[in-house]
Motif scaffolding. Structure first.
Motif, PDB file in Angstrom:
ATOM      1  N   GLU A 142      -6.026  -0.619   2.421  1.00  0.00           N
ATOM      2  CA  GLU A 142      -4.182  -1.003   2.777  1.00  0.00           C
ATOM      3  C   GLU A 142      -2.511  -0.985   2.466  1.00  0.00           C
ATOM      4  O   GLU A 142      -1.580  -0.327   2.608  1.00  0.00           O
ATOM      5  CB  GLU A 142      -4.600  -2.456   2.737  1.00  0.00           C
ATOM      6  CG  GLU A 142      -3.547  -3.547   3.269  1.00  0.00           C
ATOM      7  CD  GLU A 142      -3.596  -5.165   3.533  1.00  0.00           C
ATOM      8  OE1 GLU A 142      -2.934  -5.296   4.774  1.00  0.00           O
ATOM      9  OE2 GLU A 142      -4.488  -5.985   2.842  1.00  0.00           O
ATOM     10  N   ALA A 143      -3.400  -0.273   0.360  1.00  0.00           N
ATOM     11  CA  ALA A 143      -2.671  -0.323  -0.354  1.00  0.00           C
ATOM     12  C   ALA A 143      -1.301   1.089   0.451  1.00  0.00           C
ATOM     13  O   ALA A 143      -0.128   0.838   0.123  1.00  0.00           O
ATOM     14  CB  ALA A 143      -2.374  -0.041  -1.827  1.00  0.00           C
ATOM     15  N   LYS A 144      -2.540   1.916   0.865  1.00  0.00           N
ATOM     16  CA  LYS A 144      -1.387   2.452   1.722  1.00  0.00           C
ATOM     17  C   LYS A 144      -1.046   2.749   3.471  1.00  0.00           C
ATOM     18  O   LYS A 144      -0.280   3.250   2.922  1.00  0.00           O
ATOM     19  CB  LYS A 144      -3.076   4.059   1.795  1.00  0.00           C
ATOM     20  CG  LYS A 144      -2.525   5.787   1.897  1.00  0.00           C
ATOM     21  CD  LYS A 144      -3.750   6.710   2.769  1.00  0.00           C
ATOM     22  CE  LYS A 144      -2.941   7.301   2.432  1.00  0.00           C
ATOM     23  NZ  LYS A 144      -1.919   7.742   3.198  1.00  0.00           N
ATOM     24  N   MET A 145      -1.323   2.222   3.541  1.00  0.00           N
ATOM     25  CA  MET A 145      -0.664   2.097   4.986  1.00  0.00           C
ATOM     26  C   MET A 145      -0.044   1.122   4.509  1.00  0.00           C
ATOM     27  O   MET A 145       1.509   1.531   4.883  1.00  0.00           O
ATOM     28  CB  MET A 145      -2.061   0.715   5.668  1.00  0.00           C
ATOM     29  CG  MET A 145      -1.626   0.838   7.253  1.00  0.00           C
ATOM     30  SD  MET A 145      -2.966  -0.243   7.940  1.00  0.00           S
ATOM     31  CE  MET A 145      -2.583  -1.780   7.365  1.00  0.00           C
ATOM     32  N   GLN A 146       0.170  -0.070   3.604  1.00  0.00           N
ATOM     33  CA  GLN A 146       1.840  -0.262   2.937  1.00  0.00           C
ATOM     34  C   GLN A 146       2.604   0.771   2.888  1.00  0.00           C
ATOM     35  O   GLN A 146       4.045   0.499   2.925  1.00  0.00           O
ATOM     36  CB  GLN A 146       1.405  -1.480   2.327  1.00  0.00           C
ATOM     37  CG  GLN A 146       0.848  -2.730   3.000  1.00  0.00           C
ATOM     38  CD  GLN A 146       0.027  -3.392   1.417  1.00  0.00           C
ATOM     39  OE1 GLN A 146      -0.020  -3.171   0.892  1.00  0.00           O
ATOM     40  NE2 GLN A 146      -0.060  -5.182   2.710  1.00  0.00           N
ATOM     41  N   SER A 291       4.240   1.225 -10.068  1.00  0.00           N
ATOM     42  CA  SER A 291       4.224   1.646  -8.305  1.00  0.00           C
ATOM     43  C   SER A 291       3.853   0.948  -7.705  1.00  0.00           C
ATOM     44  O   SER A 291       3.940  -0.279  -6.965  1.00  0.00           O
ATOM     45  CB  SER A 291       3.741   3.149  -8.311  1.00  0.00           C
ATOM     46  OG  SER A 291       3.736   3.426  -7.165  1.00  0.00           O
ATOM     47  N   ASN A 292       2.677   0.017  -8.145  1.00  0.00           N
ATOM     48  CA  ASN A 292       2.244  -0.470  -7.759  1.00  0.00           C
ATOM     49  C   ASN A 292       2.273  -2.067  -8.073  1.00  0.00           C
ATOM     50  O   ASN A 292       2.527  -3.158  -6.730  1.00  0.00           O
ATOM     51  CB  ASN A 292       0.429  -1.524  -8.205  1.00  0.00           C
ATOM     52  CG  ASN A 292      -0.333  -0.152  -8.134  1.00  0.00           C
ATOM     53  OD1 ASN A 292      -0.400   0.268  -7.195  1.00  0.00           O
ATOM     54  ND2 ASN A 292      -1.509   0.400  -9.391  1.00  0.00           N
ATOM     55  N   ASN A 293       3.495  -2.279  -8.989  1.00  0.00           N
ATOM     56  CA  ASN A 293       3.989  -3.308  -9.014  1.00  0.00           C
ATOM     57  C   ASN A 293       5.335  -3.607  -7.627  1.00  0.00           C
ATOM     58  O   ASN A 293       5.553  -5.102  -7.351  1.00  0.00           O
ATOM     59  CB  ASN A 293       5.226  -3.707 -10.234  1.00  0.00           C
ATOM     60  CG  ASN A 293       3.652  -3.901 -11.210  1.00  0.00           C
ATOM     61  OD1 ASN A 293       3.090  -5.176 -10.997  1.00  0.00           O
ATOM     62  ND2 ASN A 293       3.822  -4.185 -12.610  1.00  0.00           N
TER      63      ASN A 293
END
Length: 345
Positions: A142-146, A291-293
């Motif tokens: 999902e992170a990649k999709m987002q 990047s995640n934040n």
């Protein structure tokens, strides 16, 4: 406990789903629907996504009463799984995430950690700790999709985040006994820091003098903050320091900030420096935590963006609802999360 897993993961992207319990089991409402499709084992199929079925048992087997958010999560999990191909890189990230969670459980002082995680997993449609890897894989997918969606719609989603004054910062800290009366050694160190800042870089001063060992070893770099960080219970930096950073422009350094830790009573002096305020530059950061934040910040700033991204990807799948009540519950949930702006066909 709803944030227990997410607070320890390198992707912080599931936090937008709110669990809201509904009074009745969907089984009671649909058990006499004889026209519903069944799978090869005779289980009632409530929805089919690209020929993969979601059965009534997927819902009934959960330990908690059926709720709309759980039903949406089952739907969401299938859309994510079938929209993003499992690559070696995503597999490794999922394994790393699983390992991190397991390490946190083993090191936790709480005897209920594993049962709490199982409860959390169940709320997202997974049958306990044995499916932890599956959940981790879904999370990184999902992170990649987002990320892909935000990359393609960057100008569209940036204004909402800009209002929160996003930035990356660096800090210098030193502990003191009394903020109103520094000792001779404390005053000398404070003066040395001021001298180092006037003659050199913030990074050099932080490396040489900061007592915050976690940041001093990285040129004083703390990471990403924005307006939402001020009142966040998960922030590791005092709200006064964050607020001071929000009042600065790029490359500016604050005056000394006096902080008394509310839990320990310990007293500190801080300097904070703003490294970057350009959202595109922060988004392109090679620092994985930053990047995640900022990914999480985009999702937080734009109402229902996480759900909207799922819906945009769902349009490319062959989705057929076998139960109209299930379909309506999911659609109502989506509209509620997106404010009626899900852009559905």
């Amino acid at each position: 406990m709803s944030e227990f897993l997410r607070n320890n993961w390198f992707v912080v992207v599931i936090a937008v789903i709110i669990i809201a319990f509904v009074s009745y089991f969907i089984y009671d409402e649909n058990k006499y629907n004889v026209s519903a499709k069944s799978d090869s084992d005779g289980n009632q199929v409530v929805a089919s996504i690209d020929k993969k079925d979601i059965t009534a048992n997927d819902i009934y087997d959960q330990s908690a009463p059926f709720d709309t958010a759980l039903l949406y999560n089952l739907y969401h999990n299938q859309v994510v799984d079938q929209s993003v191909k499992t690559t070696d890189d995503l597999d490794e990230k999922a394994k790393d995430l699983k390992k991190t969670i397991e390490q946190n459980v083993s090191s936790s002082s709480s005897q209920n950690s594993e049962s709490q995680i199982e409860t959390e997993l169940a709320s997202f449609g997974y049958n306990g700790i044995d499916q932890l890897y599956d959940y981790c894989l879904m999370t990184v997918k999902e992170a990649k999709m987002q990320r892909d969606y935000i990359e393609d719609h960057f100008d569209e989603v940036t204004p909402a985040l800009q209002e929160n004054k996003p930035r990356t910062i660096s800090i210098i800290s030193m502990q003191v006994q009394d903020l109103a009366a520094l000792t001779e050694d404390e005053q000398k160190k404070k003066d040395n820091i001021d001298s180092a800042l006037s003659s050199g870089s913030f990074a050099d001063a932080a490396t040489a003098y900061s007592e915050d060992t976690a940041t001093a070893s990285d040129d004083g770099f703390y990471g990403y903050v924005d307006a939402n960080s001020v009142n966040s219970q998960y922030s590791t930096l005092n709200a006064q320091v964050i607020q001071a950073a929000l009042n600065l422009e790029k490359d500016q350094t604050s005056d000394w900030i006096e902080v008394t830790d509310s839990s320990s009573g310990l007293k500190y002096l801080y300097k904070v420096h703003v490294d970057e305020t350009d959202i595109q530059s922060i988004w392109d950061s090679k620092n994985e935590t930053v990047s995640n934040n900022i990914l999480s910040a985009f999702l937080t700033a734009n109402q229902g963006l996480s759900v909207k991204i799922v819906q945009e990807n769902a349009k490319d799948l062959d989705i057929e609802f076998k139960d109209k009540d299930v379909q309506k519950r999911i659609e109502d949930y989506i509209n509620d999360q997106t404010g009626g702006n899900s852009n559905e066909e």
